[in-house]
Design a protein around this motif. Structure first.
Motif, mmCIF file in Angstrom:
data_model
loop_
_atom_site.group_PDB
_atom_site.id
_atom_site.type_symbol
_atom_site.label_atom_id
_atom_site.label_comp_id
_atom_site.label_asym_id
_atom_site.label_seq_id
_atom_site.Cartn_x
_atom_site.Cartn_y
_atom_site.Cartn_z
ATOM 1 N N LEU A 44 0.833 -1.204 0.000
ATOM 2 C CA LEU A 44 0.000 0.000 0.000
ATOM 3 C C LEU A 44 0.871 1.258 0.000
ATOM 4 C CD1 LEU A 44 -2.838 1.176 0.119
ATOM 5 C CD2 LEU A 44 -2.721 1.030 2.621
ATOM 6 N N PHE A 45 1.956 1.214 0.749
ATOM 7 C CA PHE A 45 2.892 2.340 0.816
ATOM 8 C C PHE A 45 3.446 2.649 -0.581
ATOM 9 C CE2 PHE A 45 7.058 4.237 1.370
ATOM 10 C CZ PHE A 45 6.871 5.154 2.392
ATOM 11 N N ILE A 46 3.800 1.605 -1.312
ATOM 12 C CA ILE A 46 4.365 1.794 -2.659
ATOM 13 C C ILE A 46 3.316 2.352 -3.609
ATOM 14 C CG2 ILE A 46 5.328 0.590 -4.659
ATOM 15 C CD1 ILE A 46 6.742 -1.283 -2.698
ATOM 16 N N PHE A 47 2.071 1.836 -3.525
ATOM 17 C CA PHE A 47 0.998 2.355 -4.382
ATOM 18 C C PHE A 47 0.829 3.861 -4.184
ATOM 19 C CE2 PHE A 47 -1.257 -2.003 -4.266
ATOM 20 C CZ PHE A 47 -0.567 -2.408 -5.378
ATOM 21 N N ILE A 48 0.696 4.267 -2.940
ATOM 22 C CA ILE A 48 0.440 5.680 -2.639
ATOM 23 C C ILE A 48 1.660 6.532 -2.995
ATOM 24 C CG2 ILE A 48 -0.082 7.328 -0.794
ATOM 25 C CD1 ILE A 48 -1.732 5.125 0.536
ATOM 26 N N LEU A 49 2.842 5.990 -2.769
ATOM 27 C CA LEU A 49 4.071 6.706 -3.130
ATOM 28 C C LEU A 49 4.102 6.998 -4.630
ATOM 29 C CD1 LEU A 49 7.645 5.985 -1.870
ATOM 30 C CD2 LEU A 49 7.253 6.119 -4.311
ATOM 31 N N VAL A 50 3.810 5.968 -5.439
ATOM 32 C CA VAL A 50 3.816 6.139 -6.904
ATOM 33 C C VAL A 50 2.741 7.133 -7.324
ATOM 34 C CG1 VAL A 50 3.350 4.969 -9.097
ATOM 35 C CG2 VAL A 50 4.802 3.868 -7.392
#
Length: 778
Positions: free
Chosen positions: A18-24
């Motif tokens: 989830l962290f990576i999704f929101i970061l992107v």
């Protein structure tokens, strides 16, 4: 806070994904917003920084007189104006990018004293030579030149050889998509070229800086009309102008499309993140039902438990957004290089806290709302029901596929049962795959039509897809020359096709002139028809909106000193010439200038190379020809900058799509294996092998992914053209017909399916560690 942190630690892999999704999402959103918000000011800031003109007029010195300076001196809103002698090389040819580029070249004296548009070099050689030349920065970014390279410019079959001694920035005449390029020559080289070209060097450049740059187009139009009126009954003088509004419109078009795509793709990733959050919250509530019962039993309120869930995802969203925005500045040089490639200007990225905060707020608010809506069911759960695992009745789901009666292979039936028992999860995966497939199809279609089959993209500029352009000498008989060329071998047809400047109801319009529009291969009219008779005209829909007239209305067309009424028969579209396009027949323009005969021929070939034909036509009719142009090679050179920019966007979209598909499947399958651990252990004890269970999991996801890919692919095919039409509407496009290359789309969709199957098999390898013994001894 303690509950939120405990939940984060408990589900590390879900938190990371989830962290990576929101970061992107935050990264793409911030890049897109920064480009869109700062691009509008970019050209004005560059013009002020370089002290460049807002309007440049180039005209033959023979038609120039002091009244033109007086016109600029008395024109309202002009801060400063300057006049200087220049060399104008019409239809000069030189190597640029992937091919040969033919357009106008304007040579300035680098050592002349000037206040407007002074020479400001970005890079230069430390040594000087007798044949140095300074070229626009776009020659480095997209032209393929480096300092010290040889540069040959050809005019009327004569080569002029120079050495690239430096690159300079200029907002005006600095890119190959304007039709004219600016060069600077040191004093000695400049004077040598003046002597060699003799009369051709007698040109004048008038530059003006305005208080308000938005009035630049009006100044250009008014000045050119004033010059033409002052000529009386004489032939219309050769004069052209460039204003910063037009340059900005042409150069920002592609950049704005790319930025909009990034923002739209960021929105898709945010949507994916929100769907994942809803999935995770629902799963966490179901899996942690007993924990919720315990917390409520010992005194925690529903509001406190709800707050901990919101805080958990809010912390992830906030941290990911901040880091994503910070990383976006690391990627801005890549975007800056794309902007520099297209505009020929150096993009310097500044910190923009307002845009950064807007990105953080948008992402965080979306996460809070979705988390709140998904977790509200916590308030309805009673402690006693939660302690029973959420079971409140003995009403269970219907068994849709009873194995005793259903037909088919056992592994396939078990996979389908698994799929049907997780309908919400499957809807989530299908929506995500659909959105990602649509985004990928959109980017691939855009790239295919700009890099591979360019015909639809080139048609947008209003260009006629002939093979060779021939400029006819003023004293030559255009009809006789046209008839002679038509008799040459391998010539399919020849058309007169001029573009002149007229005024339609006081609006400046670039007007096409030809004999028969039905012989052209690019029909830019999307409603009504092109003119057939001498009293008819078609106009672009942008002009139609400006003058508030449409098909069936009468407009006043002014050319030189004459005005006549014409009936509007069609509405057209084009992103060339800022969308200010009109069309008249040859008989129509002769109502305004009786001796008009046409000066440009477009030749369509079949079975011969353009270069061979150009050589043949020069040998036979060279005395009647000013210049020839290889249109195909010119288009290849001019579109190379767009190809590189769109390719970078396509690669970015594909890379992120692969990452998202991998992470979504990892998250869902890992969750499934954890929830069904006992079931898989029992099945292994009954004799099922690991590979059989892995195939069951993969097969259970395939129908879901196939449906998402098919729907996303169809949406991409149906809506790519309408969406691009909306993106390009401000530039003059009303209807788009980009080619849908089905083999590329089918390969793309098949690639997504294969990727999904491979990923699901790899993630399912975790089943290997499950055994009946381990379940008993845990």
């Amino acid at each position: 806070m303690n509950l939120a942190m405990a939940n984060i630690k408990k589900s590390k892999s879900a938190t990371v994904s989830l962290f990576i999704f929101i970061l992107v999402a935050a990264l793409l959103l911030n890049i897109g917003l920064m480009v869109i918000t700062q691009l509008n000011m970019f050209f004005d800031q560059k013009a002020e920084q370089l002290n460049d003109p807002h309007v440049t007029i180039v005209m033959d010195q023979a038609n120039y007189n002091s009244t033109h300076e007086e016109f600029l001196a008395n024109y309202p809103g002009i801060k400063e104006a300057e006049t200087e002698e220049i060399i104008h090389m019409n239809l000069a040819n030189y190597k640029f990018g992937n091919g040969e580029l033919t357009n106008s070249a304007v040579m300035y004296n680098a050592d002349a004293n000037r206040n407007i548009g002074p020479l400001k070099l970005v890079e230069k050689l430390n040594t000087s030579s007798a044949n140095d030349i300074f070229v626009p920065y776009s020659f480095k970014t997209v032209g393929g030149y480096e300092l010290g390279d040889d540069f040959t410019i050809t005019l009327q079959d004569k080569d002029y050889e120079y050495r690239v001694a430096g690159f300079f920035e200029t907002t005006m005449m600095g890119t190959n998509n304007i039709g004219v390029m600016k060069f600077m020559l040191p004093q000695n080289s400049y004077q040598s070229l003046v002597d060699e070209l003799e009369n051709q060097s007698k040109w004048i450049s008038l530059s003006a800086v305005m208080k308000d740059s938005t009035n630049s187009a009006r100044l250009e139009n008014d000045f050119i009309q004033d010059v033409r009126k002052s000529q009386g009954e004489k032939d219309t003088p050769y004069i052209f102008g460039i204003n910063i509004e037009m340059v900005e419109s042409v150069n920002t078009l592609t950049i704005n499309i790319i930025a909009t795509i990034l923002v739209a793709f960021a929105a898709i990733i945010v949507l994916v993140s929100l769907i994942v959050i809803k999935f995770r919250v629902s799963n966490n509530i179901e899996d942690g039902m007993a924990n919720i019962g315990v917390l409520k039993s010992i005194g925690y309120t529903s509001g406190q438990i709800l707050s901990s869930i919101i805080l958990q995802y809010n912390l992830i969203a906030l941290c990911a957004s901040v880091i994503g925005i910070a990383l976006s500045y690391a990627l801005m040089p890549l975007i800056g290089s794309i902007i520099s490639t297209i505009s020929g200007l150096i993009w310097t990225q500044n910190l923009d806290m307002v845009v950064n905060l807007i990105g953080i707020v948008i992402v965080t608010i979306c996460v809070v709302i979705v988390t709140l809506v998904s977790a509200l069911r916590v308030r309805k759960i009673l402690p006693v029901a939660a302690l029973r695992g959420g079971i409140q009745t003995h009403s269970f789901r219907k068994n849709h596929i009873p194995l005793a009666r259903a037909k088919g292979g056992l592994h396939f039936l078990l996979a389908i049962k698994s799929m049907l028992s997780n309908s919400k999860q499957n809807i989530m995966i299908s929506l995500i795959v659909m959105a990602l497939t649509f985004a990928t199809v959109f980017s691939v279609v855009l790239y295919y039509n700009i890099a591979s089959d360019k015909s639809a993209f080139v048609d947008l500029f209003g260009s006629e897809p002939a093979n060779v352009y021939i400029a006819v000498k003023p004293d030559a008989d255009t009809r006789v020359l046209m008839s002679g060329i038509e008799q040459m071998d391998y010539v399919r047809k020849v058309n007169i096709f001029d573009t002149i400047e007229t005024r339609v109801d006081d609006q400046n319009v670039y007007t096409n002139v030809t004999d028969h529009y039905n012989q052209l291969e690019n029909n830019i009219v999307y409603e009504g028809r092109q003119p057939k008779h001498e009293n008819e005209i078609s106009i672009s829909w942008l002009i139609s909106n400006q003058i508030n007239k449409g098909i069936g209305d009468t407009v006043e067309v002014e050319y030189g000193n004459k005005t006549a009424s014409f009936l509007v028969t069609g509405l057209s579209q084009s992103i060339g010439n800022s969308g200010q396009i009109g069309s008249l027949t040859m008989e129509g323009i002769q109502q305004l200038q009786s001796n008009y005969k046409g000066t440009t021929l477009y030749v369509y070939l079949d079975g011969i190379s353009n270069k061979d034909f150009i050589q043949n036509v020069q040998e036979q009719y060279g005395n009647s020809i000013v210049e020839t142009l290889d249109i195909d090679e010119n288009i290849e050179s001019q579109t190379s900058m767009y190809t590189a920019a769109v390719f970078a966007v396509m690669v970015m979209v594909l890379t992120i799509n692969v990452l998202v598909v991998v992470m979504i499947l990892y998250l869902v399958i890992k969750t499934m294996i954890t929830k069904r651990k006992k079931e898989f252990g029992v099945m292994k004890a009954m004799g099922y092998s690991t590979i059989q269970l892995m195939n069951q999991i993969s097969i259970s996801f395939l129908p879901v992914i196939i449906s998402g890919v098919i729907i996303g692919g169809l949406l991409g095919i149906v809506f790519t053209n309408p969406m691009l039409s909306v993106l390009l509407s401000s530039a003059g496009v009303k209807r788009l017909d980009f080619t849908m290359h089905l083999p590329s789309i089918l390969i793309l969709c098949a690639g997504i399916l294969i990727l999904a199957y491979i990923v699901s098999m790899f993630v399912s390898l975790k089943i290997k560690k499950i055994s009946a013994y381990s379940l008993i001894t845990e």
